[in-house]
Design a protein around this motif. Sequence first.
Motif, PDB file in Angstrom:
ATOM      1  N   PHE A 193      -2.452   9.963 -12.258  1.00  0.00           N
ATOM      2  CA  PHE A 193      -2.990   8.884 -13.090  1.00  0.00           C
ATOM      3  C   PHE A 193      -2.581   7.502 -12.578  1.00  0.00           C
ATOM      4  O   PHE A 193      -2.726   6.520 -13.282  1.00  0.00           O
ATOM      5  N   THR A 194      -2.041   7.442 -11.351  1.00  0.00           N
ATOM      6  CA  THR A 194      -1.761   6.119 -10.784  1.00  0.00           C
ATOM      7  C   THR A 194      -2.935   5.742  -9.887  1.00  0.00           C
ATOM      8  O   THR A 194      -3.643   6.608  -9.386  1.00  0.00           O
ATOM      9  N   TYR A 195      -3.113   4.439  -9.689  1.00  0.00           N
ATOM     10  CA  TYR A 195      -4.301   3.981  -8.963  1.00  0.00           C
ATOM     11  C   TYR A 195      -4.126   4.043  -7.447  1.00  0.00           C
ATOM     12  O   TYR A 195      -5.038   3.751  -6.713  1.00  0.00           O
ATOM     13  N   LEU A 196      -2.929   4.412  -6.997  1.00  0.00           N
ATOM     14  CA  LEU A 196      -2.710   4.374  -5.554  1.00  0.00           C
ATOM     15  C   LEU A 196      -2.620   5.765  -4.958  1.00  0.00           C
ATOM     16  O   LEU A 196      -2.218   5.934  -3.828  1.00  0.00           O
ATOM     17  N   TYR A 197      -3.005   6.755  -5.756  1.00  0.00           N
ATOM     18  CA  TYR A 197      -2.837   8.116  -5.263  1.00  0.00           C
ATOM     19  C   TYR A 197      -4.182   8.786  -5.196  1.00  0.00           C
ATOM     20  O   TYR A 197      -4.940   8.804  -6.154  1.00  0.00           O
ATOM     21  N   SER A 198      -4.505   9.326  -4.038  1.00  0.00           N
ATOM     22  CA  SER A 198      -5.696  10.164  -3.951  1.00  0.00           C
ATOM     23  C   SER A 198      -5.390  11.234  -2.936  1.00  0.00           C
ATOM     24  O   SER A 198      -4.748  10.970  -1.922  1.00  0.00           O
ATOM     25  N   THR A 199      -5.852  12.460  -3.208  1.00  0.00           N
ATOM     26  CA  THR A 199      -5.608  13.521  -2.230  1.00  0.00           C
ATOM     27  C   THR A 199      -6.652  13.448  -1.126  1.00  0.00           C
ATOM     28  O   THR A 199      -6.520  14.076  -0.092  1.00  0.00           O
ATOM     29  N   ALA A 200      -7.709  12.677  -1.365  1.00  0.00           N
ATOM     30  CA  ALA A 200      -8.746  12.543  -0.332  1.00  0.00           C
ATOM     31  C   ALA A 200      -8.311  11.501   0.689  1.00  0.00           C
ATOM     32  O   ALA A 200      -7.410  10.712   0.451  1.00  0.00           O
ATOM     33  N   LYS A 201      -9.020  11.502   1.806  1.00  0.00           N
ATOM     34  CA  LYS A 201      -8.654  10.502   2.830  1.00  0.00           C
ATOM     35  C   LYS A 201      -9.078   9.117   2.359  1.00  0.00           C
ATOM     36  O   LYS A 201     -10.061   8.970   1.625  1.00  0.00           O
ATOM     37  N   ASN A 202      -8.328   8.124   2.775  1.00  0.00           N
ATOM     38  CA  ASN A 202      -8.589   6.742   2.383  1.00  0.00           C
ATOM     39  C   ASN A 202      -9.932   6.286   2.956  1.00  0.00           C
ATOM     40  O   ASN A 202     -10.143   6.354   4.159  1.00  0.00           O
ATOM     41  N   ILE A 257     -20.812   2.779  -2.785  1.00  0.00           N
ATOM     42  CA  ILE A 257     -19.972   2.780  -3.999  1.00  0.00           C
ATOM     43  C   ILE A 257     -19.728   4.195  -4.523  1.00  0.00           C
ATOM     44  O   ILE A 257     -18.629   4.557  -4.870  1.00  0.00           O
ATOM     45  N   ALA A 258     -20.773   5.023  -4.596  1.00  0.00           N
ATOM     46  CA  ALA A 258     -20.605   6.361  -5.185  1.00  0.00           C
ATOM     47  C   ALA A 258     -20.140   7.362  -4.133  1.00  0.00           C
ATOM     48  O   ALA A 258     -20.867   8.260  -3.767  1.00  0.00           O
ATOM     49  N   THR A 259     -18.927   7.168  -3.618  1.00  0.00           N
ATOM     50  CA  THR A 259     -18.432   8.138  -2.650  1.00  0.00           C
ATOM     51  C   THR A 259     -17.908   9.348  -3.400  1.00  0.00           C
ATOM     52  O   THR A 259     -17.668   9.283  -4.603  1.00  0.00           O
ATOM     53  N   MET A 260     -17.723  10.418  -2.666  1.00  0.00           N
ATOM     54  CA  MET A 260     -17.268  11.655  -3.300  1.00  0.00           C
ATOM     55  C   MET A 260     -15.848  11.468  -3.826  1.00  0.00           C
ATOM     56  O   MET A 260     -15.522  11.919  -4.900  1.00  0.00           O
ATOM     57  N   ALA A 261     -14.998  10.802  -3.050  1.00  0.00           N
ATOM     58  CA  ALA A 261     -13.598  10.661  -3.474  1.00  0.00           C
ATOM     59  C   ALA A 261     -12.870   9.717  -2.551  1.00  0.00           C
ATOM     60  O   ALA A 261     -13.404   9.306  -1.536  1.00  0.00           O
ATOM     61  N   GLY A 262     -11.629   9.398  -2.913  1.00  0.00           N
ATOM     62  CA  GLY A 262     -10.803   8.657  -1.984  1.00  0.00           C
ATOM     63  C   GLY A 262     -10.273   7.338  -2.521  1.00  0.00           C
ATOM     64  O   GLY A 262      -9.338   6.792  -1.982  1.00  0.00           O
ATOM     65  N   TYR A 263     -10.882   6.829  -3.603  1.00  0.00           N
ATOM     66  CA  TYR A 263     -10.370   5.551  -4.108  1.00  0.00           C
ATOM     67  C   TYR A 263      -9.205   5.757  -5.060  1.00  0.00           C
ATOM     68  O   TYR A 263      -8.444   4.850  -5.325  1.00  0.00           O
ATOM     69  N   GLY A 264      -9.126   6.951  -5.639  1.00  0.00           N
ATOM     70  CA  GLY A 264      -7.977   7.262  -6.483  1.00  0.00           C
ATOM     71  C   GLY A 264      -8.014   6.595  -7.842  1.00  0.00           C
ATOM     72  O   GLY A 264      -6.992   6.428  -8.480  1.00  0.00           O
ATOM     73  N   TYR A 265      -9.200   6.189  -8.329  1.00  0.00           N
ATOM     74  CA  TYR A 265      -9.199   5.576  -9.662  1.00  0.00           C
ATOM     75  C   TYR A 265     -10.028   6.362 -10.668  1.00  0.00           C
ATOM     76  O   TYR A 265     -10.105   5.992 -11.823  1.00  0.00           O
ATOM     77  N   GLY A 266     -10.617   7.481 -10.260  1.00  0.00           N
ATOM     78  CA  GLY A 266     -11.458   8.274 -11.173  1.00  0.00           C
ATOM     79  C   GLY A 266     -10.715   8.737 -12.417  1.00  0.00           C
ATOM     80  O   GLY A 266     -11.154   8.513 -13.540  1.00  0.00           O
ATOM     81  N   LEU A 267      -9.539   9.351 -12.205  1.00  0.00           N
ATOM     82  CA  LEU A 267      -8.795   9.892 -13.348  1.00  0.00           C
ATOM     83  C   LEU A 267      -8.199   8.807 -14.237  1.00  0.00           C
ATOM     84  O   LEU A 267      -8.371   8.844 -15.450  1.00  0.00           O
ATOM     85  N   PRO A 268      -7.473   7.811 -13.665  1.00  0.00           N
ATOM     86  CA  PRO A 268      -6.892   6.798 -14.575  1.00  0.00           C
ATOM     87  C   PRO A 268      -7.948   6.031 -15.364  1.00  0.00           C
ATOM     88  O   PRO A 268      -7.770   5.770 -16.551  1.00  0.00           O
ATOM     89  N   ILE A 269      -9.097   5.727 -14.729  1.00  0.00           N
ATOM     90  CA  ILE A 269     -10.140   4.996 -15.462  1.00  0.00           C
ATOM     91  C   ILE A 269     -10.758   5.886 -16.543  1.00  0.00           C
ATOM     92  O   ILE A 269     -11.009   5.440 -17.663  1.00  0.00           O
ATOM     93  N   SER A 270     -10.965   7.165 -16.215  1.00  0.00           N
ATOM     94  CA  SER A 270     -11.533   8.077 -17.220  1.00  0.00           C
ATOM     95  C   SER A 270     -10.604   8.183 -18.424  1.00  0.00           C
ATOM     96  O   SER A 270     -11.052   8.223 -19.565  1.00  0.00           O
ATOM     97  N   ARG A 271      -9.288   8.212 -18.157  1.00  0.00           N
ATOM     98  CA  ARG A 271      -8.338   8.321 -19.275  1.00  0.00           C
ATOM     99  C   ARG A 271      -8.388   7.064 -20.143  1.00  0.00           C
ATOM    100  O   ARG A 271      -8.298   7.144 -21.373  1.00  0.00           O
TER     101      ARG A 271
END
Length: 257
Positions: free
Chosen positions: A184-193, A206-220
């Motif tokens: 839930f931190t904005y600097l963590y993603s398991t995907a490549k940067n 903008i709609a990449t599959m993953a990598g920005y690490g903000y999907g979960l914290p923003i959803s919460r």
Amino acid sequence: MIKMIKVRHNNVVPMMALGVQQLKKSLGRKIDYQDLDEIHQFLDRFYMSRIGIRMLIGQHVALHDPNPPPDCVGYIHTKMSPVQVAQTASEDARAICLREYGSAPDVNIYGDPKFTFPYVPTHLHLMVFELVKNSLRAVQERFMDSDKAAPPIRIIVADGIEDVTIKVSDEGGGIPRSGLPKIFTYLYSTAKNPLDEQSDLGTTNIATMAGYGYGLPISRLYARYFGGDLQIISMEGYGTDAYLHLSRLGDSQEPLP
């Protein structure tokens, strides 16, 4: 004018995320997640305020729409079917997964499609889309080189007295327990940067599959905005369950910073 303000700020979240990614890149190996607590809290306050402002602007603009959609009061749909929204969000997430990997696991949804409750469909769509997208990626990457068929992702919609809960379950291998506090931190993603692939901000999709690490914290934050919450339970080596709680009492105050 108000409408244009809203449109103008549409891509603030990805832009901020890219900024955070650049910061992360410039810090290099010497990141200490504890030190970044301040950044995390600032972003939480910033995004929560943004959700509130966009909700008010969106509501104001929608109320002045001469032909409002049926059963809608501004942004709020008084008879929203969570099963239907989950269906659309899953299809959108699968489309991105197909584009990225060439195939996508199935998504099975369980729940009464006729069940409705008042909520903001765009918020729910965003949250379910993010959760399903994470699950698709985990399952897809786990079973990509396997001769076994990828197991489907299961979405269960439960209708309680206080909460409507949506559970997104996958068999994508789960998250190690040491990684759970970071999701839930904005600097963590398991995907490549994403910045490692393209450094030009102007051309990023903008709609990449993953990598920005903000999907979960923003959803919460979206869930908490209306008195709900988002919890992630993981079984490392098996898969992850995400529980999205949506409050249906309609008496929660804005949790503004």
